[in-house]
Design a protein around this motif. Structure first.
Motif, PDB file in Angstrom:
ATOM      1  N   PRO A 234       0.858  -1.192   0.000  1.00  0.00           N
ATOM      2  CA  PRO A 234       0.000   0.000   0.000  1.00  0.00           C
ATOM      3  C   PRO A 234       0.889   1.236   0.000  1.00  0.00           C
ATOM      4  CG  PRO A 234      -0.776  -1.601   1.601  1.00  0.00           C
ATOM      5  CD  PRO A 234       0.566  -2.093   1.132  1.00  0.00           C
ATOM      6  N   LEU A 235       0.622   2.138  -0.921  1.00  0.00           N
ATOM      7  CA  LEU A 235       1.600   3.178  -1.197  1.00  0.00           C
ATOM      8  C   LEU A 235       0.906   4.467  -1.586  1.00  0.00           C
ATOM      9  CD1 LEU A 235       4.781   3.094  -1.388  1.00  0.00           C
ATOM     10  CD2 LEU A 235       4.462   2.843  -3.853  1.00  0.00           C
ATOM     11  N   GLU A 236       1.466   5.587  -1.159  1.00  0.00           N
ATOM     12  CA  GLU A 236       0.970   6.888  -1.597  1.00  0.00           C
ATOM     13  C   GLU A 236       1.804   7.370  -2.776  1.00  0.00           C
ATOM     14  OE1 GLU A 236       0.559   9.866   1.349  1.00  0.00           O
ATOM     15  OE2 GLU A 236      -0.856   8.702   2.574  1.00  0.00           O
ATOM     16  N   VAL A 237       1.120   7.677  -3.863  1.00  0.00           N
ATOM     17  CA  VAL A 237       1.768   8.218  -5.061  1.00  0.00           C
ATOM     18  C   VAL A 237       1.273   9.644  -5.239  1.00  0.00           C
ATOM     19  CG1 VAL A 237       2.027   8.041  -7.557  1.00  0.00           C
ATOM     20  CG2 VAL A 237       1.958   5.957  -6.158  1.00  0.00           C
ATOM     21  N   LYS A 238       2.206  10.600  -5.162  1.00  0.00           N
ATOM     22  CA  LYS A 238       1.867  12.003  -5.380  1.00  0.00           C
ATOM     23  C   LYS A 238       2.367  12.399  -6.762  1.00  0.00           C
ATOM     24  CE  LYS A 238       2.648  16.718  -3.709  1.00  0.00           C
ATOM     25  NZ  LYS A 238       3.376  17.581  -2.758  1.00  0.00           N
ATOM     26  N   ALA A 239       1.475  12.937  -7.580  1.00  0.00           N
ATOM     27  CA  ALA A 239       1.833  13.290  -8.958  1.00  0.00           C
ATOM     28  C   ALA A 239       1.366  14.703  -9.280  1.00  0.00           C
ATOM     29  CB  ALA A 239       1.218  12.295  -9.935  1.00  0.00           C
ATOM     30  N   ASN A 240       2.248  15.461  -9.917  1.00  0.00           N
ATOM     31  CA  ASN A 240       1.912  16.796 -10.408  1.00  0.00           C
ATOM     32  C   ASN A 240       2.357  16.912 -11.852  1.00  0.00           C
ATOM     33  OD1 ASN A 240       2.473  17.173  -7.347  1.00  0.00           O
ATOM     34  ND2 ASN A 240       1.290  18.986  -7.912  1.00  0.00           N
ATOM     35  N   SER A 241       1.607  17.674 -12.632  1.00  0.00           N
ATOM     36  CA  SER A 241       2.016  17.886 -14.012  1.00  0.00           C
ATOM     37  C   SER A 241       1.888  19.358 -14.369  1.00  0.00           C
ATOM     38  CB  SER A 241       1.175  17.039 -14.975  1.00  0.00           C
ATOM     39  OG  SER A 241       0.025  17.724 -15.399  1.00  0.00           O
ATOM     40  N   SER A 242       2.600  19.728 -15.420  1.00  0.00           N
ATOM     41  CA  SER A 242       2.378  21.003 -16.068  1.00  0.00           C
ATOM     42  C   SER A 242       0.906  21.084 -16.470  1.00  0.00           C
ATOM     43  CB  SER A 242       3.287  21.098 -17.303  1.00  0.00           C
ATOM     44  OG  SER A 242       2.768  21.982 -18.267  1.00  0.00           O
ATOM     45  N   THR A 243       0.395  22.293 -16.607  1.00  0.00           N
ATOM     46  CA  THR A 243      -1.012  22.462 -16.963  1.00  0.00           C
ATOM     47  C   THR A 243      -1.280  22.256 -18.451  1.00  0.00           C
ATOM     48  OG1 THR A 243      -0.626  24.844 -17.116  1.00  0.00           O
ATOM     49  CG2 THR A 243      -1.500  24.008 -15.039  1.00  0.00           C
ATOM     50  N   VAL A 244      -0.272  21.860 -19.197  1.00  0.00           N
ATOM     51  CA  VAL A 244      -0.436  21.556 -20.622  1.00  0.00           C
ATOM     52  C   VAL A 244      -1.074  20.175 -20.760  1.00  0.00           C
ATOM     53  CG1 VAL A 244       0.783  21.203 -22.798  1.00  0.00           C
ATOM     54  CG2 VAL A 244       1.508  23.015 -21.238  1.00  0.00           C
TER      55      VAL A 244
ATOM     56  N   ASP B 193      -2.622  10.676  -5.771  1.00  0.00           N
ATOM     57  CA  ASP B 193      -3.031  12.077  -5.675  1.00  0.00           C
ATOM     58  C   ASP B 193      -2.469  12.798  -6.889  1.00  0.00           C
ATOM     59  OD1 ASP B 193      -3.688  14.661  -5.008  1.00  0.00           O
ATOM     60  OD2 ASP B 193      -2.187  14.844  -3.416  1.00  0.00           O
ATOM     61  N   MET B 194      -3.321  13.122  -7.871  1.00  0.00           N
ATOM     62  CA  MET B 194      -2.895  13.799  -9.092  1.00  0.00           C
ATOM     63  C   MET B 194      -3.337  15.252  -9.075  1.00  0.00           C
ATOM     64  SD  MET B 194      -3.415  11.181 -12.313  1.00  0.00           S
ATOM     65  CE  MET B 194      -5.062  10.595 -11.892  1.00  0.00           C
ATOM     66  N   ASN B 195      -2.456  16.132  -9.557  1.00  0.00           N
ATOM     67  CA  ASN B 195      -2.799  17.545  -9.586  1.00  0.00           C
ATOM     68  C   ASN B 195      -2.098  18.218 -10.757  1.00  0.00           C
ATOM     69  OD1 ASN B 195      -3.843  20.033  -8.776  1.00  0.00           O
ATOM     70  ND2 ASN B 195      -3.400  19.635  -6.610  1.00  0.00           N
ATOM     71  N   ALA B 196      -2.743  19.230 -11.324  1.00  0.00           N
ATOM     72  CA  ALA B 196      -2.145  20.059 -12.375  1.00  0.00           C
ATOM     73  C   ALA B 196      -2.620  21.482 -12.135  1.00  0.00           C
ATOM     74  CB  ALA B 196      -2.561  19.565 -13.756  1.00  0.00           C
ATOM     75  N   SER B 197      -1.736  22.300 -11.571  1.00  0.00           N
ATOM     76  CA  SER B 197      -2.130  23.630 -11.133  1.00  0.00           C
ATOM     77  C   SER B 197      -1.024  24.633 -11.399  1.00  0.00           C
ATOM     78  CB  SER B 197      -2.437  23.596  -9.624  1.00  0.00           C
ATOM     79  OG  SER B 197      -2.602  24.897  -9.106  1.00  0.00           O
TER      80      SER B 197
END
Length: 434
Positions: free
Chosen positions: A143-153, A177-181
């Motif tokens: 069980p694992l937490e994956v934090k992901a962020n990307s460019s807003t493109v 947890d995915m985010n693009a901001s």
């Protein structure tokens, strides 16, 4: 003595990987000559096991988006409009007419898809995620937490989604947890609030580059292939501009295999490689990786700070996790350079021979990435780190007695010192850029 010998042998193997003649590679694998359009090459598959008792507990990553359409339709507009006009004037050869029809088909498919991720691009990120799971099962199967962020493109967001969906499909216990901001763009893309030191040679180098590109993409052969009267055609078409747009179009077709379209017949192998050499030199200068160039890589230092701060927090916490970031080649290339990975540090202002030791297909292929993999041992506070360039083990300029692993305390000290010595200044308050 035996440890030193093993270390030198290991580093020698790493050096041999990047130092081989890229032109010989390109003649054998012409698809690599597509420069930053190059599709993600399969990694070697070699995974050095960590020292006894060490297990992976954290992976931190920056990846370029996957295969894409060209970022704008300028090349298509220029080529279709010019060749259409030439056709109306009776100037096209049979090959010219055939190329025009192929260009119209490619343009129709690319309509309003500027820079979009292709189906191949999605598959590339799923494959990288799959190998991460397979290569580090003791970490990735828990069980694992994956934090992901990307460019807003869009292409970056979709790359992130495909990567994370693959991890989730392999381990439903993964929490993603995915985010693009815009909040995170100050480190995911070049930070334009940082003052870049000036260079007196920068203008001279750009003049040299301009002449070099015109030499590499001179368009003489393409003019002869496409037009039955090159003298009249030159009143309509600028040869270097023609060759440049045709080369970019031919390169991008490798990102769209389902179209079954190719424009390689408009170039000899040497000419196609010359296009690679032109853009290889361009990127090296654009990012400030040539001696004497303006160090534009300063704009990427916030990404290094983010890597260090988050890794330090994870190490102190005693927890496990995966940290993913998705962005662009304009970040991945200078980031690789400031890390000092072997594939990135051999830029030279000798543009004629630059490709011998500096090659974009080793650095920023579609879906290219840098990964740091962390290992710890129960009962020990000595944390080890391994550096991966496009999933291949690589070396950085830090002393180690256990290559390809480095002691985290040495890694953090090296990069914190480098950042301190950079003496970065900002055009605005740093907090306004977060």
């Amino acid at each position: 003595m035996r440890k030193i010998t093993l270390l030198l042998l290991a580093m020698g193997c790493s050096l041999a990987t990047w130092a081989q003649s890229s032109r010989a590679e390109l003649l054998t694998h012409i698809e690599l000559a597509t420069s930053n359009y190059c599709n993600y090459p399969n990694p070697t598959g070699h995974i050095t096991p960590p020292p006894a008792g060490y297990e992976p507990f954290y992976i931190t990553h920056y990846g370029r988006h996957g295969a894409r359409y060209m970022t704008d339709d300028d090349a298509y507009k220029y080529l279709v409009n010019k060749l259409d006009s030439a056709n109306d004037m009776g100037l096209l050869t049979p090959l010219g007419k055939d190329a025009l029809q192929r260009l119209k088909m490619a343009y129709a498919d690319a309509y309003k898809r500027d820079g979009d991720l292709t189906r191949l691009g999605a598959r590339q990120h799923r494959a990288i995620a799959h190998r991460m799971f397979v290569n580090y099962p003791s970490l990735m199967q828990q069980p694992l937490e994956v934090k992901a962020n990307s460019s807003t493109v869009r292409r970056c967001m979709l790359s992130m989604a495909n990567f994370c969906l693959e991890l989730k499909s392999l381990n439903p216990a993964v929490s993603v947890d995915m985010n693009a901001s815009e909040h995170d763009m100050y480190y995911l893309t070049p930070n334009d609030s940082i003052n870049i030191p000036k260079s007196e040679r920068d203008g001279e180098l750009y003049d040299i580059l301009s002449a070099f590109k015109r030499k590499m993409l001179n368009g003489r052969h393409q003019m002869a292939l496409l037009f039955n009267d090159t003298v009249r055609a030159k009143q309509l078409v600028e040869p270097c501009q023609l060759a440049d747009h045709l080369w970019n179009t031919a390169a991008d077709m490798y990102c769209l295999p389902e179209l079954n379209l190719s424009f390689n017949d408009l170039f000899t192998e040497d000419e196609f490689i010359d296009g690679f050499r032109a853009y290889n030199a361009s990127w090296c200068l654009w990012e400030g990786l040539m001696p004497g160039a303006q160090p534009n890589y300063y704009a990427i230092y916030p990404l290094l700070i983010n890597f260090l701060d988050e890794a330090s927090d994870m190490v102190r916490s005693g927890m496990s996790g995966v940290r993913l970031r998705f962005g662009h080649d304009s970040v991945l290339l200078p980031f690789s350079y400031i890390l000092g990975v072997q594939e990135a540090i051999h830029g030279t202002d000798d543009m004629e021979h630059l490709h011998d030791n500096f090659a974009l297909y080793r650095l920023i292929p579609m879906a290219g990435n840098v990964q740091w993999v962390f290992f710890r041992k129960p009962g020990s506070d000595d944390v080890l780190v391994k550096f991966l360039m496009n999933e291949n083990e690589t070396s950085v300029p830090i002393t180690t007695d256990c290559y390809p692993f480095y002691h985290w305390k040495d890694v953090e000290n090296h990069y914190r010192t480098m950042l301190k010595n950079a003496n970065m200044t900002y055009k605005t308050n740093l907090n306004e850029n977060k």
